[in-house]
Write an enzyme that holds these catalytic residues in place. Structure first.
Site: not given
Length: 322
Positions: A138, A165
């Site tokens: 990602c 994150h």
């Protein structure tokens, strides 16, 4: 699977089997109810080891050993490998030996696979003869459109990325003895936790001319979804904030329009939950120090954006199989 149904691509791709160690009742429940993304858009139930999603009947298998999975019985065109347990060609080949025609990794894989694909950047390299590919990570899908755009326009001499994150499933809710990385033994929702990242290696693999020019850092923060990446890059051409923002805004409408967004709204991370784009540049946070040091901020839904990129890769790959 949810992205397939929300995009109405269940007519193009049919999920025929899922290998998952959990029991059918739990699988059905966690398909129907999602704390982050809400209710599944179709009816969900189970009948023994069959998961019913809308009008589709999906076989539920339970094996940790690829040799026990008879994929040939299900005519599998592509097996989507989402366990994260391995990333090498030899193990993926075990699924092919059991009858799956192709394997798509949901994470970065080792160099000997056929291709690492970031949709919107290099998916056109797929010719259909590949058997084992990866759709990177990602965070790689987030940075590549931005770095490629800046490098072509201004020339990048060096840079760093810092990924902020959301918490992930390899972290405990409270401190627990479960990981050799001692930072990952700590409660996900009590601290900001530095973690290792291989994002710079992903940049090297996908943009070879920038090999060795990036270093990467990462941390996990106590949120359930949506992440951010901050960039600091030294560029060859003199520039300013307006020029950088103009370059990235144009890329979001042209070359990378499918995957790159741009905003200058006063937004927060939750505003990008369930956003299917790979990256959204927050132009309000762009800074230029001197005339060559550029700082950028990007948002991305690390779950939903990446799930959609995997489907995009599979869809394009399938168009080359004939």
């Amino acid at each position: 699977m949810r992205a397939l149904f929300e995009r109405r691509l269940d007519l193009d791709f049919q999920v025929v089997a899922i290998n998952e160690l959990a029991d059918a009742k739990t699988i059905a429940h966690l398909t129907k109810f999602d704390s982050t993304h809400g209710l599944f858009p179709e009816s969900v139930s189970h009948d023994g080891d069959t998961l019913n999603v809308g009008s589709h009947k999906i076989a539920l298998l339970r094996s940790q050993n690829p040799e026990d999975l008879n994929w040939g019985d299900y005519d599998i065109d592509v097996l989507v490998e989402c366990t994260g347990s391995y990333s090498d060609r030899a193990t993926a080949q075990r699924h092919i030996d059991q009858g799956a025609k192709r394997v798509l990794f949901s994470h970065p894989a080792t160099a000997e696979i056929d291709a690492t694909i970031v949709y919107g950047y290099n998916h056109h390299q797929l010719h259909g003869r590949e058997t084992i590919i990866s759709s990177a990570s990602c965070s790689t899908n987030c940075v590549i459109p931005v770095i490629d755009t800046l490098h072509k326009a201004l020339g990048i001499q060096s840079g760093t990325t810092w990924t902020v994150h959301s918490a992930m499933h390899d972290q405990p809710v409270i401190d627990a003895y479960h990981n050799t990385d001692l930072r990952k033994t700590r409660s996900a929702f009590n601290s900001i936790i530095p973690v290792d990242t291989g994002l710079d290696k992903g940049i090297d693999r996908l943009i070879p001319e920038l090999k060795g020019r990036f270093q990467s850092l990462a941390m996990r923060v106590p949120t359930v979804n949506v992440s951010a990446i901050d960039f600091a890059v030294v560029v060859e051409k003199n520039t300013d904030v307006d020029t950088v923002n103009s370059i990235l805004r144009n890329a979001s409408s042209n070359g990378f329009s499918e995957v790159l967004g741009y905003t200058q709204e006063p937004v927060a991370s939750c505003d990008f939950n369930h956003d299917s784009r790979s990256a959204i540049v927050d132009g309000s946070q762009t800074r230029v120090s001197g005339s060559n040091l550029v700082a950028l901020h990007t948002w991305f839904d690390n779950e939903w954006g990446y799930a959609n990129r995997m489907i995009d890769v599979a869809q394009y790959w399938a168009s080359k199989w004939h």
